[in-house]
Design an enzyme around this catalytic site. Structure first.
Site, PDB file in Angstrom:
ATOM      1  N   GLN A  49       0.850  -1.193   0.000  1.00 34.21           N
ATOM      2  CA  GLN A  49       0.000   0.000   0.000  1.00 34.21           C
ATOM      3  C   GLN A  49       0.888   1.247   0.000  1.00 34.21           C
ATOM      4  OE1 GLN A  49      -2.236   2.761   0.029  1.00 34.21           O
ATOM      5  NE2 GLN A  49      -3.692   1.310   0.898  1.00 34.21           N
ATOM      6  N   GLY A  70     -22.847   1.928   9.205  1.00 28.40           N
ATOM      7  CA  GLY A  70     -22.209   0.763   8.618  1.00 28.40           C
ATOM      8  C   GLY A  70     -21.276   1.161   7.477  1.00 28.40           C
ATOM      9  N   GLN A  73     -19.786   1.502   1.343  1.00 36.00           N
ATOM     10  CA  GLN A  73     -19.049   1.322   0.086  1.00 36.00           C
ATOM     11  C   GLN A  73     -18.173   0.089   0.191  1.00 36.00           C
ATOM     12  OE1 GLN A  73     -17.262   4.902  -1.376  1.00 36.00           O
ATOM     13  NE2 GLN A  73     -15.615   3.815  -2.405  1.00 36.00           N
ATOM     14  N   GLU A  90      -8.469   0.372   2.438  1.00 36.56           N
ATOM     15  CA  GLU A  90      -7.834   0.044   3.725  1.00 36.56           C
ATOM     16  C   GLU A  90      -8.315   0.953   4.847  1.00 36.56           C
ATOM     17  OE1 GLU A  90      -3.423  -0.327   5.818  1.00 36.56           O
ATOM     18  OE2 GLU A  90      -3.628  -0.718   3.675  1.00 36.56           O
ATOM     19  N   GLU A 123      -6.611   4.961  -6.202  1.00 35.00           N
ATOM     20  CA  GLU A 123      -7.575   5.244  -5.137  1.00 35.00           C
ATOM     21  C   GLU A 123      -7.084   6.368  -4.242  1.00 35.00           C
ATOM     22  OE1 GLU A 123      -9.924   3.013  -1.514  1.00 35.00           O
ATOM     23  OE2 GLU A 123      -7.773   2.733  -1.768  1.00 35.00           O
ATOM     24  N   ARG A 127      -8.952   9.996  -4.165  1.00 34.18           N
ATOM     25  CA  ARG A 127      -9.881  10.139  -3.046  1.00 34.18           C
ATOM     26  C   ARG A 127      -9.297  10.875  -1.855  1.00 34.18           C
ATOM     27  NH1 ARG A 127     -12.595   4.121  -2.860  1.00 34.18           N
ATOM     28  NH2 ARG A 127     -13.547   4.174  -4.914  1.00 34.18           N
TER      29      ARG A 127
END
Length: 296
Positions: A49, A70, A73, A90, A123, A127
């Site tokens: 990562q 909850g 996604q 993660e 990602e 993001r």
């Protein structure tokens, strides 16, 4: 499991995949197409990562949200033996652990090592921005481990080639200076200005103590390097080096960004000939330069 999916190259196919899961599903009780729920203890983090730091504040906010609503996604995972390795998500996994959830919604994909790293970088960039050093390390992983070129990454990730080249140059700074970038004491612009300095750590401390702007940092580096030309040029060549026009200096910067080392151009007076000097500081830099020149 989508094991029969066509293998994706860097970028566009993976970006499309990220778009497929960018919008949260309406509820956690009605999984979307291909979505599964997997026990949280069977989900493992990706050791490659690119993000190494997860800020406590935003993570705590995510924990609170997950406790209330909850995980809306799904994570993207790939099968590794009897367990699953996280490809994307993660932060949600970490927050779900703190929220003491027992299982998580996931999309299982049969990705190669290259695709896993590519999705992880995409990602994070799209993001929650990596700090400049993490982003640079991610790009370097793609180049070193999978042979991607700067041009290919720039096109696929929607970044300019100069952006990627300038970030990669930051990796040549001493680790202590890189640490200042990671903790936010220095911006990437400040750090780029320090790359060509003879003692970047000493100047970095001055920049931080004086809260200098990027332009002031560039001036400080030029001032501290004022005597360097004496070691390379003499007589008219020295005067010529001091009087370089803006185009020549810009070309030096472009070549430095492209090669990852300091580049100096010196034109002979009243002629078309000149000297191009590549200055490396470590054998690793020399190896990197040779690899780039051989690849081209």
């Amino acid at each position: 499991m989508a094991s029969n999916e066509k293998k994706r190259g860097l970028g566009r196919g993976l970006s499309a995949l990220m778009a497929d899961v960018a919008e949260p599903v309406a509820t956690t009780t009605t999984p979307g197409a291909g979505e599964q729920r997997i026990p949280i203890e069977k989900i493992k983090p990706n050791p490659n990562q690119p993000r190494r730091q997860f800020e406590a504040g935003p993570l705590e906010d995510l924990v609170a949200s997950i406790k209330e609503k909850g995980v809306l996604q799904p994570l993207i995972v790939r099968p590794i033996g009897d367990d699953y390795e996280i490809v994307a998500g993660e932060r949600r996994w970490r927050a779900a652990q703190q929220a003491q959830l027992h299982d998580l919604p996931v999309l299982v994909r049969d990705f190669s090592d290259a695709e896993v790293l590519e999705v992880a970088i995409i990602e994070n960039i799209q993001r929650a921005d990596l700090n400049p050093m993490e982003e640079a390390a991610g790009y370097k992983q793609l180049m070193d481990r999978f042979g991607h070129t700067q041009e290919k990454m720039a096109e696929a990730l929607g970044k300019s080639r100069s952006h990627i080249a300038n970030l990669l140059r930051l990796l040549h700074l001493p680790e202590s200076v890189q640490g200042f970038v990671i903790d936010g004491s220095l911006s990437a612009g400040h750090a780029r200005a320090l790359i060509t300095a003879d003692d970047p750590l000493a100047l970095a401390k001055k920049v931080i103590a004086g809260n200098l702007s990027v332009r002031a940092t560039e001036a400080l580096v030029k001032k501290s390097s004022g005597d360097v030309g004496k070691n390379i040029f003499t007589g008219s060549e020295k005067r010529s080096a001091a009087q370089k026009d803006a185009d020549t200096r810009a070309l030096e910067d472009d070549l430095s960004a492209a090669t990852g080392v300091k580049v100096t151009l010196s034109h002979k007076p009243d002629g078309e000939a000149g000297t191009l000097t590549l200055q490396y500081e470590t054998l690793d830099q020399l190896d990197d330069l040779c690899r780039r020149l051989s690849a081209s």
